[in-house]
Design a protein around this motif. Sequence first.
Motif, PDB file in Angstrom:
ATOM      1  N   TYR A 132       1.933  11.930   6.099  1.00 59.98           N
ATOM      2  CA  TYR A 132       2.143  12.118   4.674  1.00 59.98           C
ATOM      3  C   TYR A 132       0.991  12.938   4.122  1.00 59.98           C
ATOM      4  CZ  TYR A 132       2.848  11.086  -0.261  1.00 59.98           C
ATOM      5  OH  TYR A 132       3.050  11.196  -1.613  1.00 59.98           O
ATOM      6  N   VAL A 133       1.306  13.904   3.281  1.00 60.77           N
ATOM      7  CA  VAL A 133       0.288  14.690   2.594  1.00 60.77           C
ATOM      8  C   VAL A 133       0.162  14.123   1.188  1.00 60.77           C
ATOM      9  CG1 VAL A 133      -0.386  16.968   1.776  1.00 60.77           C
ATOM     10  CG2 VAL A 133       0.806  16.737   3.955  1.00 60.77           C
ATOM     11  N   ILE A 134      -1.026  13.668   0.866  1.00 60.73           N
ATOM     12  CA  ILE A 134      -1.280  13.027  -0.422  1.00 60.73           C
ATOM     13  C   ILE A 134      -1.081  14.028  -1.558  1.00 60.73           C
ATOM     14  CG2 ILE A 134      -3.070  11.917  -1.822  1.00 60.73           C
ATOM     15  CD1 ILE A 134      -4.102  10.718   0.862  1.00 60.73           C
ATOM     16  N   GLN A 135      -0.374  13.558  -2.578  1.00 64.55           N
ATOM     17  CA  GLN A 135      -0.069  14.360  -3.761  1.00 64.55           C
ATOM     18  C   GLN A 135      -0.932  13.897  -4.937  1.00 64.55           C
ATOM     19  OE1 GLN A 135       2.376  16.839  -3.331  1.00 64.55           O
ATOM     20  NE2 GLN A 135       2.178  16.093  -1.234  1.00 64.55           N
ATOM     21  N   SER A 136      -1.066  14.736  -5.936  1.00 67.37           N
ATOM     22  CA  SER A 136      -1.791  14.363  -7.143  1.00 67.37           C
ATOM     23  C   SER A 136      -1.142  13.126  -7.759  1.00 67.37           C
ATOM     24  CB  SER A 136      -1.770  15.522  -8.139  1.00 67.37           C
ATOM     25  OG  SER A 136      -2.477  15.183  -9.299  1.00 67.37           O
ATOM     26  N   GLY A 137      -1.939  12.153  -8.131  1.00 67.24           N
ATOM     27  CA  GLY A 137      -1.430  10.924  -8.735  1.00 67.24           C
ATOM     28  C   GLY A 137      -1.123   9.822  -7.741  1.00 67.24           C
ATOM     29  N   ASP A 138      -1.226  10.111  -6.448  1.00 67.01           N
ATOM     30  CA  ASP A 138      -0.967   9.101  -5.422  1.00 67.01           C
ATOM     31  C   ASP A 138      -2.108   8.095  -5.325  1.00 67.01           C
ATOM     32  OD1 ASP A 138       1.525   9.919  -4.521  1.00 67.01           O
ATOM     33  OD2 ASP A 138       0.760  10.990  -2.774  1.00 67.01           O
ATOM     34  N   SER A 139      -1.750   6.918  -4.889  1.00 70.41           N
ATOM     35  CA  SER A 139      -2.707   5.894  -4.474  1.00 70.41           C
ATOM     36  C   SER A 139      -2.129   5.290  -3.204  1.00 70.41           C
ATOM     37  CB  SER A 139      -2.855   4.813  -5.549  1.00 70.41           C
ATOM     38  OG  SER A 139      -1.635   4.090  -5.679  1.00 70.41           O
ATOM     39  N   LEU A 140      -2.947   4.604  -2.437  1.00 69.13           N
ATOM     40  CA  LEU A 140      -2.410   3.971  -1.231  1.00 69.13           C
ATOM     41  C   LEU A 140      -1.367   2.921  -1.604  1.00 69.13           C
ATOM     42  CD1 LEU A 140      -5.482   3.642   1.169  1.00 69.13           C
ATOM     43  CD2 LEU A 140      -3.722   5.409   1.072  1.00 69.13           C
ATOM     44  N   TRP A 141      -1.543   2.247  -2.744  1.00 59.74           N
ATOM     45  CA  TRP A 141      -0.563   1.268  -3.226  1.00 59.74           C
ATOM     46  C   TRP A 141       0.790   1.947  -3.461  1.00 59.74           C
ATOM     47  CZ3 TRP A 141      -1.320  -4.032  -4.254  1.00 59.74           C
ATOM     48  CH2 TRP A 141      -0.227  -4.649  -4.847  1.00 59.74           C
ATOM     49  N   LYS A 142       0.754   3.082  -4.136  1.00 58.27           N
ATOM     50  CA  LYS A 142       1.981   3.836  -4.426  1.00 58.27           C
ATOM     51  C   LYS A 142       2.646   4.317  -3.133  1.00 58.27           C
ATOM     52  CE  LYS A 142       3.574   7.917  -6.961  1.00 58.27           C
ATOM     53  NZ  LYS A 142       3.149   9.067  -7.763  1.00 58.27           N
ATOM     54  N   ILE A 143       1.847   4.806  -2.190  1.00 54.19           N
ATOM     55  CA  ILE A 143       2.386   5.285  -0.918  1.00 54.19           C
ATOM     56  C   ILE A 143       2.997   4.128  -0.136  1.00 54.19           C
ATOM     57  CG2 ILE A 143       1.788   6.357   1.293  1.00 54.19           C
ATOM     58  CD1 ILE A 143      -0.457   7.886  -0.324  1.00 54.19           C
ATOM     59  N   ALA A 144       2.322   2.974  -0.109  1.00 52.07           N
ATOM     60  CA  ALA A 144       2.864   1.794   0.578  1.00 52.07           C
ATOM     61  C   ALA A 144       4.165   1.344  -0.081  1.00 52.07           C
ATOM     62  CB  ALA A 144       1.845   0.658   0.579  1.00 52.07           C
ATOM     63  N   SER A 145       4.236   1.415  -1.387  1.00 51.71           N
ATOM     64  CA  SER A 145       5.479   1.059  -2.093  1.00 51.71           C
ATOM     65  C   SER A 145       6.618   1.975  -1.663  1.00 51.71           C
ATOM     66  CB  SER A 145       5.295   1.157  -3.611  1.00 51.71           C
ATOM     67  OG  SER A 145       4.377   0.203  -4.063  1.00 51.71           O
ATOM     68  N   GLU A 146       6.317   3.259  -1.535  1.00 54.01           N
ATOM     69  CA  GLU A 146       7.329   4.242  -1.148  1.00 54.01           C
ATOM     70  C   GLU A 146       7.806   4.041   0.286  1.00 54.01           C
ATOM     71  OE1 GLU A 146       7.426   9.010  -0.279  1.00 54.01           O
ATOM     72  OE2 GLU A 146       6.248   8.322  -1.993  1.00 54.01           O
ATOM     73  N   PHE A 147       6.878   3.835   1.205  1.00 55.59           N
ATOM     74  CA  PHE A 147       7.236   3.735   2.616  1.00 55.59           C
ATOM     75  C   PHE A 147       7.653   2.337   3.057  1.00 55.59           C
ATOM     76  CE2 PHE A 147       5.146   7.806   2.723  1.00 55.59           C
ATOM     77  CZ  PHE A 147       5.859   8.501   3.690  1.00 55.59           C
ATOM     78  N   TYR A 148       7.042   1.304   2.467  1.00 51.92           N
ATOM     79  CA  TYR A 148       7.285  -0.064   2.913  1.00 51.92           C
ATOM     80  C   TYR A 148       8.006  -0.936   1.886  1.00 51.92           C
ATOM     81  CZ  TYR A 148       3.533   1.256   6.187  1.00 51.92           C
ATOM     82  OH  TYR A 148       2.748   1.883   7.104  1.00 51.92           O
ATOM     83  N   GLY A 149       8.172  -0.406   0.674  1.00 53.39           N
ATOM     84  CA  GLY A 149       8.810  -1.205  -0.367  1.00 53.39           C
ATOM     85  C   GLY A 149       7.911  -2.281  -0.936  1.00 53.39           C
ATOM     86  N   ASN A 150       6.608  -2.219  -0.617  1.00 57.41           N
ATOM     87  CA  ASN A 150       5.667  -3.230  -1.080  1.00 57.41           C
ATOM     88  C   ASN A 150       4.273  -2.606  -1.123  1.00 57.41           C
ATOM     89  OD1 ASN A 150       3.932  -5.378  -1.448  1.00 57.41           O
ATOM     90  ND2 ASN A 150       4.887  -6.685   0.098  1.00 57.41           N
ATOM     91  N   GLY A 151       3.765  -2.398  -2.327  1.00 56.49           N
ATOM     92  CA  GLY A 151       2.454  -1.782  -2.495  1.00 56.49           C
ATOM     93  C   GLY A 151       1.321  -2.574  -1.886  1.00 56.49           C
ATOM     94  N   ALA A 152       1.493  -3.893  -1.780  1.00 54.06           N
ATOM     95  CA  ALA A 152       0.449  -4.738  -1.210  1.00 54.06           C
ATOM     96  C   ALA A 152       0.201  -4.432   0.269  1.00 54.06           C
ATOM     97  CB  ALA A 152       0.812  -6.206  -1.389  1.00 54.06           C
ATOM     98  N   LYS A 153       1.086  -3.691   0.881  1.00 58.47           N
ATOM     99  CA  LYS A 153       0.912  -3.329   2.293  1.00 58.47           C
ATOM    100  C   LYS A 153       0.060  -2.067   2.455  1.00 58.47           C
ATOM    101  CE  LYS A 153       4.984  -5.623   4.055  1.00 58.47           C
ATOM    102  NZ  LYS A 153       6.156  -5.518   4.920  1.00 58.47           N
TER     103      LYS A 153
END
Length: 150
Positions: A99-120
């Motif tokens: 994944y290439v990080i985009q402006s406004g991303d956080s690891l929480w947001k990326i985890a939510s997108e890929f895993y359906g749970n930001g806590a991951k």
Amino acid sequence: MGLFDFASDLGKKLFGSEDEAGDKLKEHVESDNPGVKDLKVEVQDGVAKVSGEAESPSAFEKAILMVGNALGISSVKAEEMTVQGEPAVEPAVEEVQYYVIQSGDSLWKIASEFYGNGAKYQAIFEANREVIKDPDLIYPGQKIRIPKQD
């Protein structure tokens, strides 16, 4: 953008000139060695050529990401790199996405997108510990590994 292509105008500044780039990039990888021995790095015209032996596919991928996410590197060639003695010209023997990080991303947001749970987000951080030093300090254009979740 494949695993070996990077945004040369983004990343951490690790060297001042290409004359010192190979040594500085090697030091950078070895400072948090993901499992690579006999590492060599040469840089010419923004292209880093790496060689050495990785102990696992993830060690190979992390070394490539550590070199490629440096300011001034546009691509990484790893034809002379091996994984457990075998040629490592094809990345991702294990199941992983990039994944290439985009402006406004956080690891929480990326985890939510890929895993359906930001806590991951911690799983993403752990898979990129050598590339990401602080889970709160990621930057647009940085390329990271997204491991498969069971």
